[in-house]
Design a protein around this motif. Structure first.
Motif, short mmCIF file in Angstrom:
data_model
loop_
_atom_site.label_atom_id
_atom_site.label_comp_id
_atom_site.label_asym_id
_atom_site.label_seq_id
_atom_site.Cartn_x
_atom_site.Cartn_y
_atom_site.Cartn_z
N PHE A 14 1.24 -1.30 -0.04
CA PHE A 14 -0.30 0.32 -0.18
C PHE A 14 0.75 1.05 -0.05
N GLY A 15 2.27 0.89 -0.52
CA GLY A 15 2.67 2.25 -0.01
C GLY A 15 3.85 2.30 0.37
N PHE A 16 3.92 2.51 1.68
CA PHE A 16 4.31 2.45 3.16
C PHE A 16 5.78 2.12 2.77
N THR A 17 7.02 2.40 2.99
CA THR A 17 8.68 2.13 3.05
C THR A 17 9.06 2.61 4.17
N ASP A 18 10.34 2.04 4.48
CA ASP A 18 10.78 2.56 5.77
C ASP A 18 10.64 3.59 5.72
N LEU A 19 11.08 4.09 6.79
CA LEU A 19 11.27 5.22 7.64
C LEU A 19 12.26 5.79 7.11
N THR A 20 12.06 7.36 6.57
CA THR A 20 12.94 7.53 5.64
C THR A 20 13.17 9.52 6.89
N GLY A 21 14.80 9.52 7.38
CA GLY A 21 15.63 10.46 7.55
C GLY A 21 15.31 10.15 8.95
N PRO A 22 15.68 8.13 9.74
CA PRO A 22 15.29 8.67 11.09
C PRO A 22 15.50 8.89 12.43
N ASP A 23 17.24 9.76 11.28
CA ASP A 23 17.84 10.49 12.12
C ASP A 23 17.13 11.26 12.57
N ARG A 24 16.33 12.34 12.13
CA ARG A 24 15.59 13.22 12.25
C ARG A 24 14.11 13.55 13.51
N TRP A 25 13.83 12.10 14.04
CA TRP A 25 13.12 11.12 14.19
C TRP A 25 13.09 11.59 15.42
N MET A 26 12.24 11.90 17.44
CA MET A 26 12.62 11.73 18.25
C MET A 26 11.51 11.21 18.92
N GLU A 27 11.14 10.13 20.32
CA GLU A 27 9.97 10.38 20.91
C GLU A 27 10.53 9.92 22.32
N ILE A 28 8.98 9.57 22.89
CA ILE A 28 9.12 9.55 24.61
C ILE A 28 8.67 8.70 24.66
N VAL A 29 9.23 7.26 25.15
CA VAL A 29 8.35 6.46 25.25
C VAL A 29 7.98 5.82 27.02
N ASP A 30 6.58 5.80 27.67
CA ASP A 30 6.36 5.42 28.50
C ASP A 30 5.86 3.76 28.72
N ARG A 31 6.76 2.95 29.03
CA ARG A 31 6.29 2.18 28.65
C ARG A 31 4.71 1.42 30.01
N ASP A 32 5.46 2.41 31.68
CA ASP A 32 4.40 2.11 32.42
C ASP A 32 3.11 3.15 32.69
N VAL A 33 2.59 3.95 31.60
CA VAL A 33 1.72 5.13 31.79
C VAL A 33 0.49 4.02 31.90
N TYR A 34 0.48 2.95 31.23
CA TYR A 34 -0.88 2.26 31.65
C TYR A 34 -1.27 1.66 32.92
N ALA A 35 0.05 1.48 33.81
CA ALA A 35 -0.17 0.59 34.58
C ALA A 35 -0.43 1.50 35.94
N ARG A 36 0.13 2.56 35.99
CA ARG A 36 0.26 3.75 36.43
C ARG A 36 -1.06 4.79 36.45
N ASP A 37 -1.91 4.49 35.18
CA ASP A 37 -2.64 4.85 34.70
C ASP A 37 -3.80 3.96 36.06
N GLN A 38 -3.92 2.72 35.39
CA GLN A 38 -4.47 2.32 36.71
C GLN A 38 -4.31 1.92 37.68
N ALA A 39 -3.03 2.38 38.41
CA ALA A 39 -2.57 2.31 39.94
C ALA A 39 -3.45 3.57 40.42
N ARG A 40 -3.63 4.31 40.00
CA ARG A 40 -4.50 6.29 39.87
C ARG A 40 -5.50 5.37 39.85
N SER A 41 -6.80 5.15 39.39
CA SER A 41 -7.65 5.09 39.16
C SER A 41 -8.48 4.15 40.33
N THR A 42 -7.64 3.06 40.82
CA THR A 42 -7.78 2.39 42.15
C THR A 42 -7.84 3.04 43.24
N THR A 43 -7.03 4.37 43.32
CA THR A 43 -7.15 4.94 44.43
C THR A 43 -8.00 5.96 44.58
#
Length: 147
Positions: free
Chosen positions: A118-147
């Motif tokens: 469908f026309g997708f290719t490997d990422l062009t210019g990956p050296d320009r892309w940045m991200e913030i990853v928080d792998r525990d965000v859902y666990a913290r959200d669950q903990a906050r909602s049960t307190t």
């Protein structure tokens, strides 16, 4: 039978998609319902229906003008291997609100071949892309909602 692709998903449909993604996906396991619902309501969602039952789901986060991010693509196990992903992708690529983008992104661990068709290719210019990853965000959200 050719699946019917719709963008007017009901709350029951979204809850079905949420169960698939929160229980079985590698990318959003444990996502709380309120988080998934908010994400879906602020995205363009696609449902693939076989005999009026939701069999597949996909979501596009987009400004509907310049950028789209395809995510949460899922096909129910009972319907895999029947071309449902291709049918959904054809509908997504043809949708009038998803035309003329400068960039259309996705991330996948195992379906590169499908998306390349469908026309997708490997990422062009990956050296320009940045991200913030928080792998525990859902666990913290669950903990906050049960307190």
């Amino acid at each position: 039978m050719t699946p019917d692709i719709r963008t007017d998903l009901t709350e029951d449909d979204l809850r079905t998609a949420w169960r698939w993604i929160s229980e079985e996906s590698y990318w959003a396991k444990g996502i709380p319902w309120p988080t998934f619902e908010r994400a879906a309501r602020n995205s363009l969602c696609f449902g693939a229906y076989v005999e009026d039952q939701l069999a597949g789901f996909a979501r596009v986060v987009t400004d509907r003008a310049t950028f789209g991010w395809l995510c949460d693509v899922w096909v129910d196990e009972a319907h895999r291997g029947q071309g449902l992903s291709r049918t959904m992708m054809t509908a997504i690529k043809a949708h009038p609100d998803l035309q003329g983008f400068r960039r259309f992104h996705l991330a996948t661990a195992d379906a590169h071949g499908l998306y390349r068709r469908f026309g997708f290719t490997d990422l062009t210019g990956p050296d320009r892309w940045m991200e913030i990853v928080d792998r525990d965000v859902y666990a913290r959200d669950q903990a906050r909602s049960t307190t």
